[in-house]
Design a protein around this motif. Structure first.
Motif, PDB file in Angstrom:
ATOM      1  N   PHE A 276      -0.339 -12.058  23.899  1.00 25.91           N
ATOM      2  CA  PHE A 276      -1.291 -11.525  22.640  1.00 25.91           C
ATOM      3  C   PHE A 276       0.161 -11.404  21.786  1.00 25.91           C
ATOM      4  O   PHE A 276       1.171 -10.349  21.870  1.00 25.91           O
ATOM      5  CB  PHE A 276      -1.578 -11.392  22.626  1.00 25.91           C
ATOM      6  CG  PHE A 276      -2.749 -10.961  21.045  1.00 25.91           C
ATOM      7  CD1 PHE A 276      -3.892 -12.391  20.905  1.00 25.91           C
ATOM      8  CD2 PHE A 276      -2.367 -10.492  20.761  1.00 25.91           C
ATOM      9  CE1 PHE A 276      -4.035 -12.711  19.172  1.00 25.91           C
ATOM     10  CE2 PHE A 276      -3.257  -9.891  19.249  1.00 25.91           C
ATOM     11  CZ  PHE A 276      -3.725 -11.103  19.027  1.00 25.91           C
ATOM     12  N   SER A 277       0.591 -12.478  20.426  1.00 28.03           N
ATOM     13  CA  SER A 277       1.561 -12.169  19.748  1.00 28.03           C
ATOM     14  C   SER A 277       0.774 -12.538  18.004  1.00 28.03           C
ATOM     15  O   SER A 277       0.474 -12.780  17.841  1.00 28.03           O
ATOM     16  CB  SER A 277       2.558 -13.183  19.901  1.00 28.03           C
ATOM     17  OG  SER A 277       3.393 -12.714  21.168  1.00 28.03           O
ATOM     18  N   PHE A 324       3.725  -8.338   7.305  1.00 32.53           N
ATOM     19  CA  PHE A 324       4.558  -9.442   7.401  1.00 32.53           C
ATOM     20  C   PHE A 324       5.173  -9.242   5.675  1.00 32.53           C
ATOM     21  O   PHE A 324       3.632 -10.297   5.502  1.00 32.53           O
ATOM     22  CB  PHE A 324       4.611 -10.415   7.992  1.00 32.53           C
ATOM     23  CG  PHE A 324       6.350 -11.804   7.973  1.00 32.53           C
ATOM     24  CD1 PHE A 324       5.824 -12.650   6.730  1.00 32.53           C
ATOM     25  CD2 PHE A 324       7.282 -11.162   8.913  1.00 32.53           C
ATOM     26  CE1 PHE A 324       6.785 -13.332   6.679  1.00 32.53           C
ATOM     27  CE2 PHE A 324       8.428 -12.293   8.534  1.00 32.53           C
ATOM     28  CZ  PHE A 324       8.609 -13.315   6.910  1.00 32.53           C
ATOM     29  N   PRO A 325       5.690  -9.712   4.891  1.00 32.37           N
ATOM     30  CA  PRO A 325       7.638  -8.780   5.188  1.00 32.37           C
ATOM     31  C   PRO A 325       7.571  -7.588   5.263  1.00 32.37           C
ATOM     32  O   PRO A 325       8.936  -7.427   4.645  1.00 32.37           O
ATOM     33  CB  PRO A 325       8.319 -10.192   4.766  1.00 32.37           C
ATOM     34  CG  PRO A 325       7.384 -10.263   3.625  1.00 32.37           C
ATOM     35  CD  PRO A 325       6.303 -10.286   3.392  1.00 32.37           C
ATOM     36  N   ASN A 335      13.511  -6.633  10.048  1.00 27.47           N
ATOM     37  CA  ASN A 335      13.867  -8.295  10.980  1.00 27.47           C
ATOM     38  C   ASN A 335      13.037  -7.615  12.105  1.00 27.47           C
ATOM     39  O   ASN A 335      12.922  -8.526  13.104  1.00 27.47           O
ATOM     40  CB  ASN A 335      15.475  -8.055  11.156  1.00 27.47           C
ATOM     41  CG  ASN A 335      16.458  -8.914   9.984  1.00 27.47           C
ATOM     42  OD1 ASN A 335      15.728 -10.061   9.312  1.00 27.47           O
ATOM     43  ND2 ASN A 335      17.544  -8.722  10.234  1.00 27.47           N
ATOM     44  N   TYR A 336      12.714  -5.767  11.775  1.00 26.88           N
ATOM     45  CA  TYR A 336      12.046  -5.998  13.405  1.00 26.88           C
ATOM     46  C   TYR A 336      10.445  -5.259  12.815  1.00 26.88           C
ATOM     47  O   TYR A 336      10.594  -4.318  12.349  1.00 26.88           O
ATOM     48  CB  TYR A 336      12.920  -4.186  14.171  1.00 26.88           C
ATOM     49  CG  TYR A 336      12.180  -3.798  14.956  1.00 26.88           C
ATOM     50  CD1 TYR A 336      12.750  -4.266  16.417  1.00 26.88           C
ATOM     51  CD2 TYR A 336      11.977  -2.737  15.181  1.00 26.88           C
ATOM     52  CE1 TYR A 336      12.569  -3.993  17.457  1.00 26.88           C
ATOM     53  CE2 TYR A 336      11.363  -2.243  15.794  1.00 26.88           C
ATOM     54  CZ  TYR A 336      11.231  -2.456  17.872  1.00 26.88           C
ATOM     55  OH  TYR A 336      10.542  -1.867  18.483  1.00 26.88           O
ATOM     56  N   PRO A 337       9.795  -5.497  13.536  1.00 24.33           N
ATOM     57  CA  PRO A 337      10.188  -5.929  14.908  1.00 24.33           C
ATOM     58  C   PRO A 337       9.339  -7.990  14.703  1.00 24.33           C
ATOM     59  O   PRO A 337       9.592  -8.074  15.940  1.00 24.33           O
ATOM     60  CB  PRO A 337       8.401  -5.659  15.394  1.00 24.33           C
ATOM     61  CG  PRO A 337       7.637  -5.569  14.677  1.00 24.33           C
ATOM     62  CD  PRO A 337       8.240  -5.113  13.848  1.00 24.33           C
ATOM     63  N   TYR A 338       9.681  -8.237  13.541  1.00 26.08           N
ATOM     64  CA  TYR A 338       8.999  -9.277  12.815  1.00 26.08           C
ATOM     65  C   TYR A 338       9.580 -10.518  14.577  1.00 26.08           C
ATOM     66  O   TYR A 338       9.690 -12.165  14.890  1.00 26.08           O
ATOM     67  CB  TYR A 338       9.160 -10.463  12.229  1.00 26.08           C
ATOM     68  CG  TYR A 338       7.966  -9.478  10.827  1.00 26.08           C
ATOM     69  CD1 TYR A 338       6.751  -9.277  11.322  1.00 26.08           C
ATOM     70  CD2 TYR A 338       8.910  -8.161  10.602  1.00 26.08           C
ATOM     71  CE1 TYR A 338       5.706  -7.971  11.261  1.00 26.08           C
ATOM     72  CE2 TYR A 338       7.699  -7.242  10.069  1.00 26.08           C
ATOM     73  CZ  TYR A 338       6.701  -7.116   9.820  1.00 26.08           C
ATOM     74  OH  TYR A 338       6.170  -6.028   9.062  1.00 26.08           O
ATOM     75  N   VAL A 339      11.621 -10.621  14.483  1.00 29.99           N
ATOM     76  CA  VAL A 339      12.519 -11.114  14.965  1.00 29.99           C
ATOM     77  C   VAL A 339      12.080 -11.292  16.792  1.00 29.99           C
ATOM     78  O   VAL A 339      12.132 -12.323  17.107  1.00 29.99           O
ATOM     79  CB  VAL A 339      14.327 -10.795  14.993  1.00 29.99           C
ATOM     80  CG1 VAL A 339      14.001  -9.492  15.434  1.00 29.99           C
ATOM     81  CG2 VAL A 339      14.873 -11.690  15.524  1.00 29.99           C
TER      82      VAL A 339
END
Length: 470
Positions: A276-277, A324-325, A335-339
């Motif tokens: 799951f994400s 986000f974002p 950029n973290y943790p979305y990357v």
């Protein structure tokens, strides 16, 4: 969209078929389940539909016989992923309280408000949206805030304070949608969660020898997590811990096994396990120091603020929420943790023999569309788009632009994508296909001269969420 507001393209269809409900049938809202077998649909005369064999009308049973076996086959692909957008929350919320969930309305900012709105509008137009939403505003406002802080501008603190209040208001609106479902009348609440459980189990009921289902969502709420908890589905994400789980960058191949009693050898994979994400973050994700932690925020809480008062973190505010974002500190945090999450998306879907199903996703996020487009460059992949509508024509526009028509199936429109119709007629049965196969083989052995009978209208009408999820 034309007056023929439903679109179907499955199997070997060369082109999509547009259709609408026949005006000759008047259907009462209170008797949908009884009358669905009598509802007639008529195709657009301009559509090419060889599967109709020249017929001028068809019904739910005809659609089921064409859709359900196709989806059942696709759901047994080597790799299966589900991308759920805001449509799933709106659908379940509507069943529970007969109203749509909270939308993504813009923030009312006074500090450089006009400039932020103008830049957000340009950003949204570039993504194919008519007007900017709160995500576009947050992206622009955070970039402006970092610039003001670099310049030591006096307005930086004012803008930051407005963003904190705006994020708190937005988080509370999401919780209000959760609260609406949690406090709905008991019958409606049970119907809503039964429908959600059936929806999830249709995807999650994969045998342990196959690759785990991957669920990705762009939603900030916790509806899918709550539905999985009710269904007994084990979610595996990047968070480790029980009291205050921490987001970990290490992508270990963690799974769940069990030892059958009296059997020696390798442990067996446990069924009902899902990876799951949440691609855009969540209202219960916050930045604690250098870590991203998940807050113990109950489903349907009235406000997020009381749960931000954590010992050891006196400066915790709504601006620390990882939505986000939103970026609480600098570009590294942005950029973290979305990357990491988008790397998971790309690695899950961009591989051979992979099927991606989207439900309630409007294709308004270019960063996600780019991954899907790259996935379709692999010939053995397949995309199934299930959407209640396509008001801006964005889905059909991308369908034409990508040009991979043989790799895309379409189920668009209320008659196909309404979650009650979808779970009752079109999604695969949960976890009993092997039993059905064994029963069919047994009947053939006992009665070799008897052909397999098709399910009658009564049998088809009796297939409901509770029976199929049991």
């Amino acid at each position: 969209m034309t007056e023929y507001g439903n679109i179907i393209k499955v199997r070997d269809d060369y082109k999509p078929t547009y259709f609408k409900k026949s005006s000759d049938v008047i259907e009462a809202e209170s008797t949908i389940s009884k009358n669905n077998q009598k509802v007639k649909f008529i195709p657009d005369p301009q559509s090419e539909a060889p599967w109709l064999n020249g017929s001028k009308e068809f019904n739910h049973k005809d659609l089921r016989s064409r859709i359900e076996p196709w989806l059942t086959a696709l759901f047994q692909s080597e790799h299966l992923s589900l991308l759920a957008g805001a449509g799933i929350t709106h659908a379940i919320h509507y069943i529970a309280v007969n109203a749509s969930a909270a939308g993504m309305s813009k923030l009312d900012l006074e500090t450089y408000g006009e400039e932020i709105d103008e830049a957000a509008k340009k950003s949204s137009e570039a993504s194919g949206r008519e007007e900017g939403n709160i995500e576009d505003q947050l992206r622009v406002a955070n970039e402006l805030l970092r610039g003001l802080e670099v310049l030591n501008d006096d307005k930086a603190s004012a803008l930051k304070e407005e963003l904190e209040k705006g994020l708190q208001k937005f988080a509370d609106s999401i919780l209000k949608s959760e609260q609406g479902i949690a406090t709905a009348q008991e019958h409606n609440r049970e119907l809503a969660f039964n429908t959600l459980v059936t929806f999830l189990m249709s995807f999650a009921s994969r045998t342990g020898v196959r690759d785990r289902l991957n669920i990705f969502t762009t939603n900030y709420d916790r509806l899918l997590e709550t539905g999985a908890e009710i269904a007994g589905i084990h979610l595996i994400d990047r968070f480790i811990g029980s009291i205050s789980p921490i987001f970990r960058s290490s992508r270990l191949d963690i799974d769940l096994h069990y030892n059958p009693p009296g059997i020696r050898g390798e442990p067996r994979y446990l069924e009902g396990v899902v990876r799951f994400s949440k691609l855009h973050g969540s209202i219960d994700w916050l930045q604690y120091g250098n870590d991203i932690r998940r807050l113990g925020l109950p489903f349907g809480a009235s406000s997020v603020m009381p749960y931000l008062d954590v010992a050891g973190f006196p400066d915790m505010t709504a601006h620390k929420m990882m939505i986000f974002p939103n970026a609480a500190k600098d570009q590294e945090t942005a950029n973290y943790p979305y990357v990491e999450l988008f790397r998971d998306l790309a690695s899950a879907v961009c591989r051979p023999n992979s099927t991606l199903v989207t439900y309630g996703y409007s294709f308004g996020d270019e960063h996600i569309n780019r991954v899907i487009r790259d996935m379709l460059t692999i010939p053995s992949t397949h995309l199934v788009i299930i959407s209640f509508d396509d008001p801006l024509g964005r889905i059909m526009k991308l369908y034409d632009e990508w040009g991979r028509h043989s790799q895309i199936s379409l189920l668009i429109g209320p008659e196909l994508a309404d979650i009650k119709n979808l779970t009752q007629y079109y999604l695969p049965k949960a976890a009993i296909d092997k039993t059905t196969s064994r029963m069919t083989e047994l009947l053939k052995q006992r009665l070799p001269n008897v052909k397999e009978e098709k399910p009658s209208d009564v049998e088809l009408d009796s297939i409901g969420p509770v029976m199929r999820s049991s």
